[in-house]
Motif scaffolding. Structure first.
Motif, PDB file in Angstrom:
ATOM      1  N   ALA A   1       0.810  -1.217  -0.016  1.00 38.91           N
ATOM      2  CA  ALA A   1       0.011   0.045   0.048  1.00 38.91           C
ATOM      3  C   ALA A   1       0.846   1.312   0.076  1.00 38.91           C
ATOM      4  O   ALA A   1       0.483   2.175  -0.516  1.00 38.91           O
ATOM      5  N   GLU A   2       1.868   1.021   0.825  1.00 40.02           N
ATOM      6  CA  GLU A   2       2.755   2.625   0.665  1.00 40.02           C
ATOM      7  C   GLU A   2       3.499   2.676  -0.585  1.00 40.02           C
ATOM      8  O   GLU A   2       4.016   3.649  -0.944  1.00 40.02           O
ATOM      9  N   ASP A   3       3.637   1.407  -1.388  1.00 36.00           N
ATOM     10  CA  ASP A   3       4.429   1.677  -2.992  1.00 36.00           C
ATOM     11  C   ASP A   3       3.202   2.520  -3.738  1.00 36.00           C
ATOM     12  O   ASP A   3       3.581   3.403  -4.314  1.00 36.00           O
ATOM     13  N   VAL A   4       2.166   2.050  -3.529  1.00 38.83           N
ATOM     14  CA  VAL A   4       1.067   2.828  -4.345  1.00 38.83           C
ATOM     15  C   VAL A   4       0.964   4.093  -3.820  1.00 38.83           C
ATOM     16  O   VAL A   4       0.754   5.110  -4.741  1.00 38.83           O
ATOM     17  N   GLN A   5       1.011   4.530  -2.667  1.00 40.10           N
ATOM     18  CA  GLN A   5       1.071   5.981  -2.143  1.00 40.10           C
ATOM     19  C   GLN A   5       2.161   6.461  -2.769  1.00 40.10           C
ATOM     20  O   GLN A   5       2.277   7.710  -3.077  1.00 40.10           O
ATOM     21  N   LYS A   6       3.301   5.879  -2.774  1.00 43.91           N
ATOM     22  CA  LYS A   6       4.527   6.712  -3.149  1.00 43.91           C
ATOM     23  C   LYS A   6       4.606   6.919  -4.596  1.00 43.91           C
ATOM     24  O   LYS A   6       4.973   7.883  -5.109  1.00 43.91           O
ATOM     25  N   ALA A   7       3.891   6.059  -5.354  1.00 48.15           N
ATOM     26  CA  ALA A   7       3.694   6.385  -6.861  1.00 48.15           C
ATOM     27  C   ALA A   7       2.863   7.610  -6.992  1.00 48.15           C
ATOM     28  O   ALA A   7       3.133   8.278  -7.879  1.00 48.15           O
ATOM     29  N   ALA A   8       1.589   7.619  -6.296  1.00 48.27           N
ATOM     30  CA  ALA A   8       0.886   8.758  -6.396  1.00 48.27           C
ATOM     31  C   ALA A   8       1.386  10.049  -6.156  1.00 48.27           C
ATOM     32  O   ALA A   8       1.409  10.951  -6.557  1.00 48.27           O
ATOM     33  N   ASP A   9       2.419   9.800  -5.018  1.00 49.09           N
ATOM     34  CA  ASP A   9       3.258  11.248  -4.515  1.00 49.09           C
ATOM     35  C   ASP A   9       3.944  11.841  -5.459  1.00 49.09           C
ATOM     36  O   ASP A   9       4.449  12.889  -5.666  1.00 49.09           O
ATOM     37  N   ALA A  10       4.713  10.640  -6.190  1.00 49.48           N
ATOM     38  CA  ALA A  10       5.494  11.002  -7.587  1.00 49.48           C
ATOM     39  C   ALA A  10       4.871  11.545  -8.767  1.00 49.48           C
ATOM     40  O   ALA A  10       5.550  12.195  -9.761  1.00 49.48           O
ATOM     41  N   GLY A  11       3.437  11.472  -8.700  1.00 55.59           N
ATOM     42  CA  GLY A  11       2.720  12.153  -9.995  1.00 55.59           C
ATOM     43  C   GLY A  11       2.209  11.007 -10.860  1.00 55.59           C
ATOM     44  O   GLY A  11       1.782  11.326 -11.939  1.00 55.59           O
ATOM     45  N   MET A  12       2.165   9.862 -10.642  1.00 55.08           N
ATOM     46  CA  MET A  12       1.500   8.611 -11.100  1.00 55.08           C
ATOM     47  C   MET A  12       0.078   8.624 -11.182  1.00 55.08           C
ATOM     48  O   MET A  12      -0.382   8.852 -10.004  1.00 55.08           O
ATOM     49  N   ASP A  13      -0.621   8.200 -12.081  1.00 56.76           N
ATOM     50  CA  ASP A  13      -2.057   8.101 -12.191  1.00 56.76           C
ATOM     51  C   ASP A  13      -2.802   6.690 -11.693  1.00 56.76           C
ATOM     52  O   ASP A  13      -3.804   6.803 -11.603  1.00 56.76           O
ATOM     53  N   GLY A  14      -1.768   5.515 -11.975  1.00 56.88           N
ATOM     54  CA  GLY A  14      -2.380   4.492 -11.516  1.00 56.88           C
ATOM     55  C   GLY A  14      -1.366   3.435 -11.010  1.00 56.88           C
ATOM     56  O   GLY A  14      -0.048   3.922 -11.274  1.00 56.88           O
ATOM     57  N   HIS A  15      -1.744   2.365 -10.715  1.00 55.05           N
ATOM     58  CA  HIS A  15      -0.580   1.401 -10.067  1.00 55.05           C
ATOM     59  C   HIS A  15      -0.999  -0.005 -10.385  1.00 55.05           C
ATOM     60  O   HIS A  15      -2.156  -0.491  -9.959  1.00 55.05           O
TER      61      HIS A  15
END
Length: 820
Positions: free
Chosen positions: A787-801
């Motif tokens: 779950a924290e990896d999904v959040q890191k992706a969102a924080d970096a500016g990604m739209d999906g995981h």
């Protein structure tokens, strides 16, 4: 003769006035001493309460770090240290246990632990052991984010301060009372003092005191002020002094001294002066003056003797060292004899050289305060905790207080209170070390889980992707296709085992958190039912779903975790039900508090059932009944994960089973109702590819693993997408920068890559000054699946995981939604 007689009478009158002045001073000194000792007792009780609250806070920090199965042991250890007589941990749903393992129930002490508004200390009550006590509480934020409350029970005898609660040779006593009710909370140990009633106010009302005087006492208490008054108790006039105990729910230290005790010195002196006056009439004026001088010396000697006896008694019964310094006379008047035992310095040496003790204290602020005290210029109280160089070479930690008593220059005295804090600091150090070790272990476990997840999912992506590609080949021989299907099935099973192990580890370490979002009840039921129905049809089983009279169509919950619980239980029912058997799933709503709904799910099967002796271990990790029998393979974690997820969501799960007659599971979960969502539900609409992406839609695939790139290119090409590739984040940024705006419709980004990882590449793309840089969909396609990896992706500016092994149909759906 008449002149001599007149002179004698004048001298006698002068002597009487002088003696009366001494009497007043003695009475004032006695009252001042009573007030000082009562205030000292109040200060010490305040300090003891603060220490107990700090200990409870330290214990709460330890409990927050421990898994549930170790919390009870920690509570037991803390009670064994003697700080609290009992400790209880109560979770947010109301269940909990005491340190001895006893469950919280209405008949336990919890029902008497009423806490006044704004206070973390309860009203006094007679507890489980028949002794008067109070409960202290402090909140605990557990590792999973849920709240609990920690209670510590303190017997009020723990706050007994011998030196400050019995004085004047056992004729004066101090008590701790409840200011609101007047109930006695702490008695002195003297049996004479314990003849009073349960409530001081009742005693005063029953002793015929004027109503206004008792009202004055209550007004002082309500205002939180100190004060004194003379009232009758059981036909005896008594001097009463009240002073509040700071930091408590209205506790008061109350000194009660018979007025006759205070006036006794005066009566004795008046009697002696009568004898002196009679003697003066017969003797010369010189002899009269001599007698008066001797009587004055005798009174001072008695005062010193009383003082020495009082403080000697205190020194024998407390571990603290007290010193009394006279700032007006610039001399140390009293040092407790236990100074040699605690400080390594004899009391007479401390009196002769007060700075000898302060010079061994490692605190400049304390030494400056001591110098001001010795000069009589210290006008405030001082408290310091400092190192102390003991004469025998030890290093101790002392808490030193300098308390100024007396409000004017003629009564400028100081009390120096010294307490050894070495043992308590050692306990705090051990707790800090344990906390640091627990945090290090938690970080190491998280790093291991993340690494293991990534390292396992990367080759699994290649195995499952290549298998899927091979199955899609039109010229695949039947035997090879059969073998590939078995590889695919085994790969999915292996992936489920890995997911179970990782989920269990994260649940136990408190790293798994719920993600609440609106859920369409009908759609979620349909999703689970479709998965289970396909499994049941393969075994010719009958699977029925009954969901009647559901009033709420939308609720808030974690769909992934709810479905994980249900699929685990229903999947087991399919697995352990013979071919041709039956499985049923019933969903019903139960009444709950406004704004919430409780959904009861009953799952029945006609399977092989379970033995009664195995049922207590059903939810234990890695437990399976008759492991190794045909059709019973698995990690043994499915039901353990289901149970822990249900607990995490604040629900309950129960099971009824017997060999040969099937199994019934009942799961109850509470959900918050989405606003305005009451009413009959509508039929769910199945998802479909209603709007496919245009053929030739171009995406940029970024992955450093050549095998993963090959698989992704072929699979995405089957969906009609045009795919270009990059081997790391730096190349992806370069290609995107060099392309025309709109050339790429989306970017599929791996995370862990050489040269530049996916997070930095995403940030650099988003920072470019071109029209599509901030709008182009960027989807993480990675083996980092937490779950924290999904959040890191969102924080970096990604739209999906999308986690590996990649479900390309799911990936296509995400792209379709992002590009619409």
């Amino acid at each position: 003769m008449a002149g001599s007689l007149a002179l004698v009478l004048v001298l006698i009158a002068g002597v009487l006035v002088f003696v009366n002045s001494i009497n007043d001073n003695l009475r004032e000194d006695t009252e001042s001493g009573i007030k000082s000792m009562t205030k000292i007792g109040a200060d010490y009780i305040e300090e003891y309460v603060d220490q107990d609250m700090r200990c409870l806070g330290q214990l709460s920090e330890m409990i927050a770090l421990l898994p549930e199965e170790r919390r009870l042991g920690q509570l037991q250890k803390y009670v064994e240290q003697g700080v609290f007589s009992r400790v209880a941990l109560v979770y947010a749903d109301g269940h909990g246990a005491f340190d001895d393992g006893a469950a919280i129930a209405p008949e336990t002490d919890m029902q008497w632990s009423d806490f006044p508004a704004g206070s973390d200390i309860s009203d006094a009550f007679f507890g489980w052991n028949g002794r008067k006590q109070v409960a202290m509480r402090t909140p605990v934020t557990l590792g999973d984010g849920s709240q609990a409350m920690l209670y510590g029970y303190v017997e009020l005898e723990h706050y007994y301060v011998p030196a400050a609660m019995e004085f004047l040779g056992g004729r004066g006593f101090a008590y701790m009372i409840d200011g609101a009710s007047g109930d006695y909370l702490v008695y002195t140990k003297n049996t004479v003092a314990q003849r009073t009633y349960a409530s001081l106010y009742n005693t005063l009302e029953g002793s015929g005191n004027p109503e206004g005087s008792l009202q004055k006492v209550k007004e002082l208490v309500e205002a939180g002020r100190s004060g004194s008054i003379v009232l009758t108790i059981e036909d005896t006039a008594n001097y009463l002094y009240f002073t509040p105990v700071a930091g408590t729910p209205g506790w008061y230290m109350t000194a009660i001294v018979p007025l006759g005790v205070i006036q006794q010195a005066r009566s004795s002196i008046l009697f002696l002066m009568s004898v002196v006056c009679a003697f003066i009439f017969v003797c010369v004026i010189v002899l009269m003056l001599l007698v008066n001088s001797r009587k004055r010396d005798a009174a001072l000697s008695r005062e010193r003797g009383y003082r020495d006896a009082l403080f000697g008694l205190i020194a024998e019964n407390v571990e603290q060292v007290f010193m009394i310094y006279n700032g007006r006379r610039h001399r140390m008047e009293m040092v407790f004899q236990n100074s040699l035992q605690v400080l390594g310095i004899r009391d007479d040496v401390c009196r002769e050289d007060p700075m000898l003790f302060f010079g061994r204290c490692g605190s400049d602020a304390l030494r400056r305060a001591a110098s001001q005290m010795l000069s009589g210029l210290l006008h405030k109280n001082v408290g310091e905790e400092c190192r102390y160089n003991h004469p025998d070479g030890q290093t101790l930690w002392l808490k030193v207080k300098i308390l100024r008593v007396g409000g004017n220059e003629t009564e400028n005295r100081y009390i120096v209170a010294v307490e050894d804090q070495t043992a308590e600091r050692e306990i705090r150090k051990n707790l800090d070390d344990a906390l640091a070790a627990a945090e290090t272990a938690s970080r190491a476990k998280s790093d291991f889980l993340s690494s293991m997840s990534h390292d396992i999912r990367t080759p699994m992506n290649a195995i499952m992707g290549m298998t899927e590609l091979a199955l899609l080949q039109g010229d695949c021989p039947p035997r090879v296709k059969e073998l590939l299907q078995k590889i695919s099935s085994s790969s999915r099973y292996l992936l489920s085992l890995v997911n179970d192990i990782l989920d269990m580890s994260r649940i136990e370490s408190g790293k798994l958190h719920l993600k609440l979002q609106p859920l369409r009840v009908e759609e979620e039921i349909q999703k689970v039912a479709n998965i289970i129905r396909s499994q049941a049809e393969e075994r010719d089983q009958t699977f029925t779903v009954k969901a009647d009279k559901l009033r709420y169509s939308t609720i808030y919950g974690d769909a992934l975790r709810v479905n994980q619980v249900l699929i685990n239980i229903l999947g087991n029912s399919v697995k352990f039900t013979p071919d041709g058997g039956a499985i049923s799933w019933e969903i019903a709503e139960l009444e709950d508090e406004p704004g919430w709904v409780k959904i009861k799910q009953t799952i029945r099967d006609s399977g092989i059932g379970m033995a009664a002796e195995f049922l207590p271990h059903l939810f234990d990790s890695f437990e399976q009944e008759n492991r190794g029998q045909a059709g019973r393979s698995g990690s043994g974690l499915g039901m353990a994960i289901a149970k822990r997820l249900v607990d995490l969501m604040g629900g309950s799960i129960s099971v009824d089973s017997a060999p040969g007659r099937g199994t019934t599971f009942v799961v109850e979960l509470r959900f918050q109702i989405a606003q305005g969502e009451e009413g009959p539900q509508t039929e769910g609409v199945p998802l479909s590819h209603s709007r496919a992406l245009p053929a030739g839609t171009r995406v940029l695939l970024v992955d450093d693993n050549s095998l993963n790139r090959e698989i992704a290119v072929e699979m995405l090409s089957l969906f009609g997408l045009a795919v270009e590739t990059a081997v790391n984040g730096a190349e992806a940024v370069q290609k995107f920068t060099a392309s025309e705006p709109g050339h790429y419709r989306a970017v599929l980004m791996d995370i862990q890559m050489p040269v530049m990882d996916g997070y930095d590449a995403t940030r650099e793309i988003r920072a470019l000054s071109r029209p599509d840089a901030k709008a182009i969909p960027i989807v993480a396609m990675t083996a980092d699946a937490f779950a924290e990896d999904v959040q890191k992706a969102a924080d970096a500016g990604m739209d999906g995981h999308v986690s590996k092994p990649v479900d390309f149909e799911q990936l296509y759906e995400i792209l379709r939604e992002l590009l619409q």
